[in-house]
Design an enzyme around this catalytic site. Structure first.
Site, PDB file in Angstrom:
ATOM      1  N   GLY A  11     -10.029 -22.361  34.851  1.00 53.14           N
ATOM      2  CA  GLY A  11     -10.416 -23.628  34.111  1.00 53.14           C
ATOM      3  C   GLY A  11     -11.964 -23.607  33.733  1.00 53.14           C
ATOM      4  O   GLY A  11     -12.763 -23.284  34.377  1.00 53.14           O
ATOM      5  N   VAL A  23     -26.897 -15.303  30.232  1.00 49.43           N
ATOM      6  CA  VAL A  23     -26.583 -14.080  30.358  1.00 49.43           C
ATOM      7  C   VAL A  23     -27.254 -13.028  29.268  1.00 49.43           C
ATOM      8  O   VAL A  23     -27.532 -12.030  29.299  1.00 49.43           O
ATOM      9  CB  VAL A  23     -24.859 -13.851  30.397  1.00 49.43           C
ATOM     10  N   ARG A  72      -5.736 -17.828  31.611  1.00 51.43           N
ATOM     11  CA  ARG A  72      -5.555 -17.268  33.144  1.00 51.43           C
ATOM     12  C   ARG A  72      -4.582 -16.111  32.632  1.00 51.43           C
ATOM     13  O   ARG A  72      -3.525 -16.296  31.876  1.00 51.43           O
ATOM     14  CB  ARG A  72      -4.720 -18.479  33.976  1.00 51.43           C
ATOM     15  N   ASP A 103     -12.454 -18.644  42.215  1.00 45.85           N
ATOM     16  CA  ASP A 103     -12.154 -17.442  42.978  1.00 45.85           C
ATOM     17  C   ASP A 103     -11.122 -16.345  42.463  1.00 45.85           C
ATOM     18  O   ASP A 103     -11.013 -15.339  42.788  1.00 45.85           O
ATOM     19  CB  ASP A 103     -11.775 -17.944  44.636  1.00 45.85           C
ATOM     20  N   THR A 125     -16.618 -23.602  38.337  1.00 47.82           N
ATOM     21  CA  THR A 125     -15.454 -24.567  38.471  1.00 47.82           C
ATOM     22  C   THR A 125     -15.917 -26.061  38.831  1.00 47.82           C
ATOM     23  O   THR A 125     -16.894 -25.989  39.743  1.00 47.82           O
ATOM     24  CB  THR A 125     -14.511 -23.713  39.378  1.00 47.82           C
ATOM     25  N   ASP A 127     -14.403 -27.771  41.043  1.00 51.21           N
ATOM     26  CA  ASP A 127     -13.809 -27.880  42.414  1.00 51.21           C
ATOM     27  C   ASP A 127     -14.725 -27.648  43.563  1.00 51.21           C
ATOM     28  O   ASP A 127     -14.667 -28.093  44.547  1.00 51.21           O
ATOM     29  CB  ASP A 127     -12.654 -26.946  42.482  1.00 51.21           C
ATOM     30  N   ASP A 129     -14.883 -25.193  45.014  1.00 49.32           N
ATOM     31  CA  ASP A 129     -14.113 -24.537  46.294  1.00 49.32           C
ATOM     32  C   ASP A 129     -14.556 -23.032  46.447  1.00 49.32           C
ATOM     33  O   ASP A 129     -13.737 -22.305  46.880  1.00 49.32           O
ATOM     34  CB  ASP A 129     -12.848 -24.789  46.339  1.00 49.32           C
ATOM     35  N   ARG A 171      -7.979 -29.250  42.874  1.00 51.55           N
ATOM     36  CA  ARG A 171      -7.105 -28.150  43.377  1.00 51.55           C
ATOM     37  C   ARG A 171      -6.573 -28.380  44.759  1.00 51.55           C
ATOM     38  O   ARG A 171      -6.214 -29.465  45.219  1.00 51.55           O
ATOM     39  CB  ARG A 171      -7.571 -26.708  43.087  1.00 51.55           C
ATOM     40  N   GLU A 222      -6.237 -34.666  44.544  1.00 53.39           N
ATOM     41  CA  GLU A 222      -5.084 -34.309  43.971  1.00 53.39           C
ATOM     42  C   GLU A 222      -4.092 -33.549  44.819  1.00 53.39           C
ATOM     43  O   GLU A 222      -2.916 -33.285  44.685  1.00 53.39           O
ATOM     44  CB  GLU A 222      -5.103 -33.753  42.601  1.00 53.39           C
TER      45      GLU A 222
HETATM   46  O1  F6P Z   1      -9.759 -25.322  38.766  1.00 54.19           O
HETATM   47  C1  F6P Z   1     -10.157 -26.350  38.023  1.00 54.19           C
HETATM   48  C2  F6P Z   1      -8.854 -27.585  37.937  1.00 54.19           C
HETATM   49  O2  F6P Z   1      -9.564 -28.316  36.828  1.00 54.19           O
HETATM   50  C3  F6P Z   1      -8.452 -28.047  38.971  1.00 54.19           C
HETATM   51  O3  F6P Z   1      -9.216 -29.177  39.564  1.00 54.19           O
HETATM   52  C4  F6P Z   1      -7.188 -28.670  38.529  1.00 54.19           C
HETATM   53  O4  F6P Z   1      -6.123 -28.600  39.664  1.00 54.19           O
HETATM   54  C5  F6P Z   1      -6.774 -27.514  37.529  1.00 54.19           C
HETATM   55  O5  F6P Z   1      -7.771 -26.863  37.294  1.00 54.19           O
HETATM   56  C6  F6P Z   1      -6.035 -27.961  36.521  1.00 54.19           C
HETATM   57  O6  F6P Z   1      -5.609 -26.760  35.765  1.00 54.19           O
HETATM   58  P1  F6P Z   1      -4.899 -26.665  34.367  1.00 54.19           P
HETATM   59  O7  F6P Z   1      -6.109 -27.048  33.521  1.00 54.19           O
HETATM   60  O8  F6P Z   1      -4.376 -25.698  33.986  1.00 54.19           O
HETATM   61  O9  F6P Z   1      -3.906 -28.124  34.177  1.00 54.19           O
END
Ligand code: F6P
Length: 318
Positions: A11, A23, A72, A103, A125, A127, A129, A171, A222
């Site tokens: 993301g 960079v 991804r 990660d 990210t 998150d 996390d 996430r 979420e």
């Molecule tokens: O990892 C970042 C994030 O925004 C999470 O908070 C969320 O669950 C996920 O990506 C959403 O992913 P996508 O953009 O694939 O819907």
């Protein structure tokens, strides 16, 4: 090492562009070349590369998203995919790689490192996390974006004496929810790291109703459940009628805050210079305000904990 590459994966998060710029500019400063890989590991497989110039990375420091785009990639996670990626980089004369992402992206970086290719990770990210760093790039901006939205909700909630459930991203983690809850003065926070009893929550809601609170804000991560599911449970268990708001991808966009731009600039430059001095298989972190390196696998093998102090504040200041 004369020519390195940089990619963004997973993301997107605000500040990724500032990290790409850092960079590239740290490479130029050290007399090296820097290649941008389009669409993360997918672009690596396809050899979708651009040799970056000062022009490519000029005027992007303040922009959200990522100029290199992101994706991804399932294909990259196979041994054939990784062999192809190595071959593409060999053909393009690329000798090291900076991976900006979470990660999941670091798993990809670790696979290349294990095959003998130099890789450094930069945690990007919203998150937050990722263990091994106090903050990830984009987290601060996402908190501030949510803060602005929740402040608006508070105005209407208190005008109508209403209860709002605000679902935020994160996430499987509650870092965003907790920080947003403290910053907005929310009454409750619901995070995946702590068990949730709807019965207890209803009891607390009754108390705050008795204390004649004008409104109730519940920040819901979420990773626990959806806001509409929680609305149903509060209705069934306590007879409460809540409005719901899902902030969603709004939290991922926008200009990065000064904190994120500075963090991204420090991390991006540190990552490039770590490659130049022969480091690999590491991620950059900001621990106690200092740039440090730790093993890439720390990002997923170690669980980062929520701050007990912040958790305590929700009850104390409610
Ligand atoms: O990892 C970042 C994030 O925004 C999470 O908070 C969320 O669950 C996920 O990506 C959403 O992913 P996508 O953009 O694939 O819907």
């Amino acid at each position: 090492m004369e020519r390195i590459a940089v990619l963004t994966s997973g993301g997107d998060s605000p500040g990724m562009n500032a990290a790409i710029r850092a960079v590239a500019k740290a490479s130029f400063f050290n007399g090296k070349e820097c290649v941008g890989v389009m669409r993360g590991f997918e672009g690596l497989l396809e050899g979708d590369f651009i040799t970056l110039t000062r022009g490519h990375v000029g005027g992007i420091i303040h922009r959200g998203g990522t100029i290199l785009k992101t994706a991804r990639s399932e294909r990259f996670m196979t041994p054939e995919g990784q062999a192809l990626a190595l071959e593409q980089m060999r053909k393009a004369g690329i000798e090291g790689l900076v991976v900006i992402g979470g990660d999941g992206s670091f798993h990809g970086g670790k696979a290349l490192h294990d095959l003998g290719f130099p890789v450094i990770g930069v945690p990007g990210t919203i998150d937050n996390d990722v263990a091994g760093t106090d903050e990830t790039i984009g987290f601060d901006t996402a908190v501030n974006t949510a803060l602005e939205a929740v402040r608006r909700l508070r105005d209407t909630a208190s005008s109508h004496d209403r209860m709002f459930i605000v679902e935020v991203m994160g996430r499987h983690a509650g870092f965003l929810a907790l920080e947003i809850a403290v910053a907005t003065g929310a009454e409750y926070v619901v995070v995946p790291e702590l068990p949730l009893s709807i019965g207890n929550l209803c009891q607390k809601l009754r108390l705050s109703h008795k204390a004649k609170k004008a409104h109730t804000l519940i920040i819901l991560a979420e990773g626990v459940m959806s806001a509409s599911e929680m609305k149903g449970k509060l209705q069934d268990t306590g007879g409460y009628d809540a409005r719901i708001t899902v902030l969603g991808h709004i939290q991922r966009g926008g200009s990065p805050t000064s904190f994120d731009v500075t963090l991204a600039s420090r991390m991006g430059a540190y990552a490039a210079e770590s490659l130049f001095i022969g480091k690999s298989g590491c991620m950059v972190g900001n621990l106690n305000h200092r740039m440090v390196l730790s093993d890439l696998e720390r990002a997923w093998s170690e669980t980062k904990s929520l701050s007990p102090e912040l958790l305590g504040l929700i009850d104390k200041l409610n």
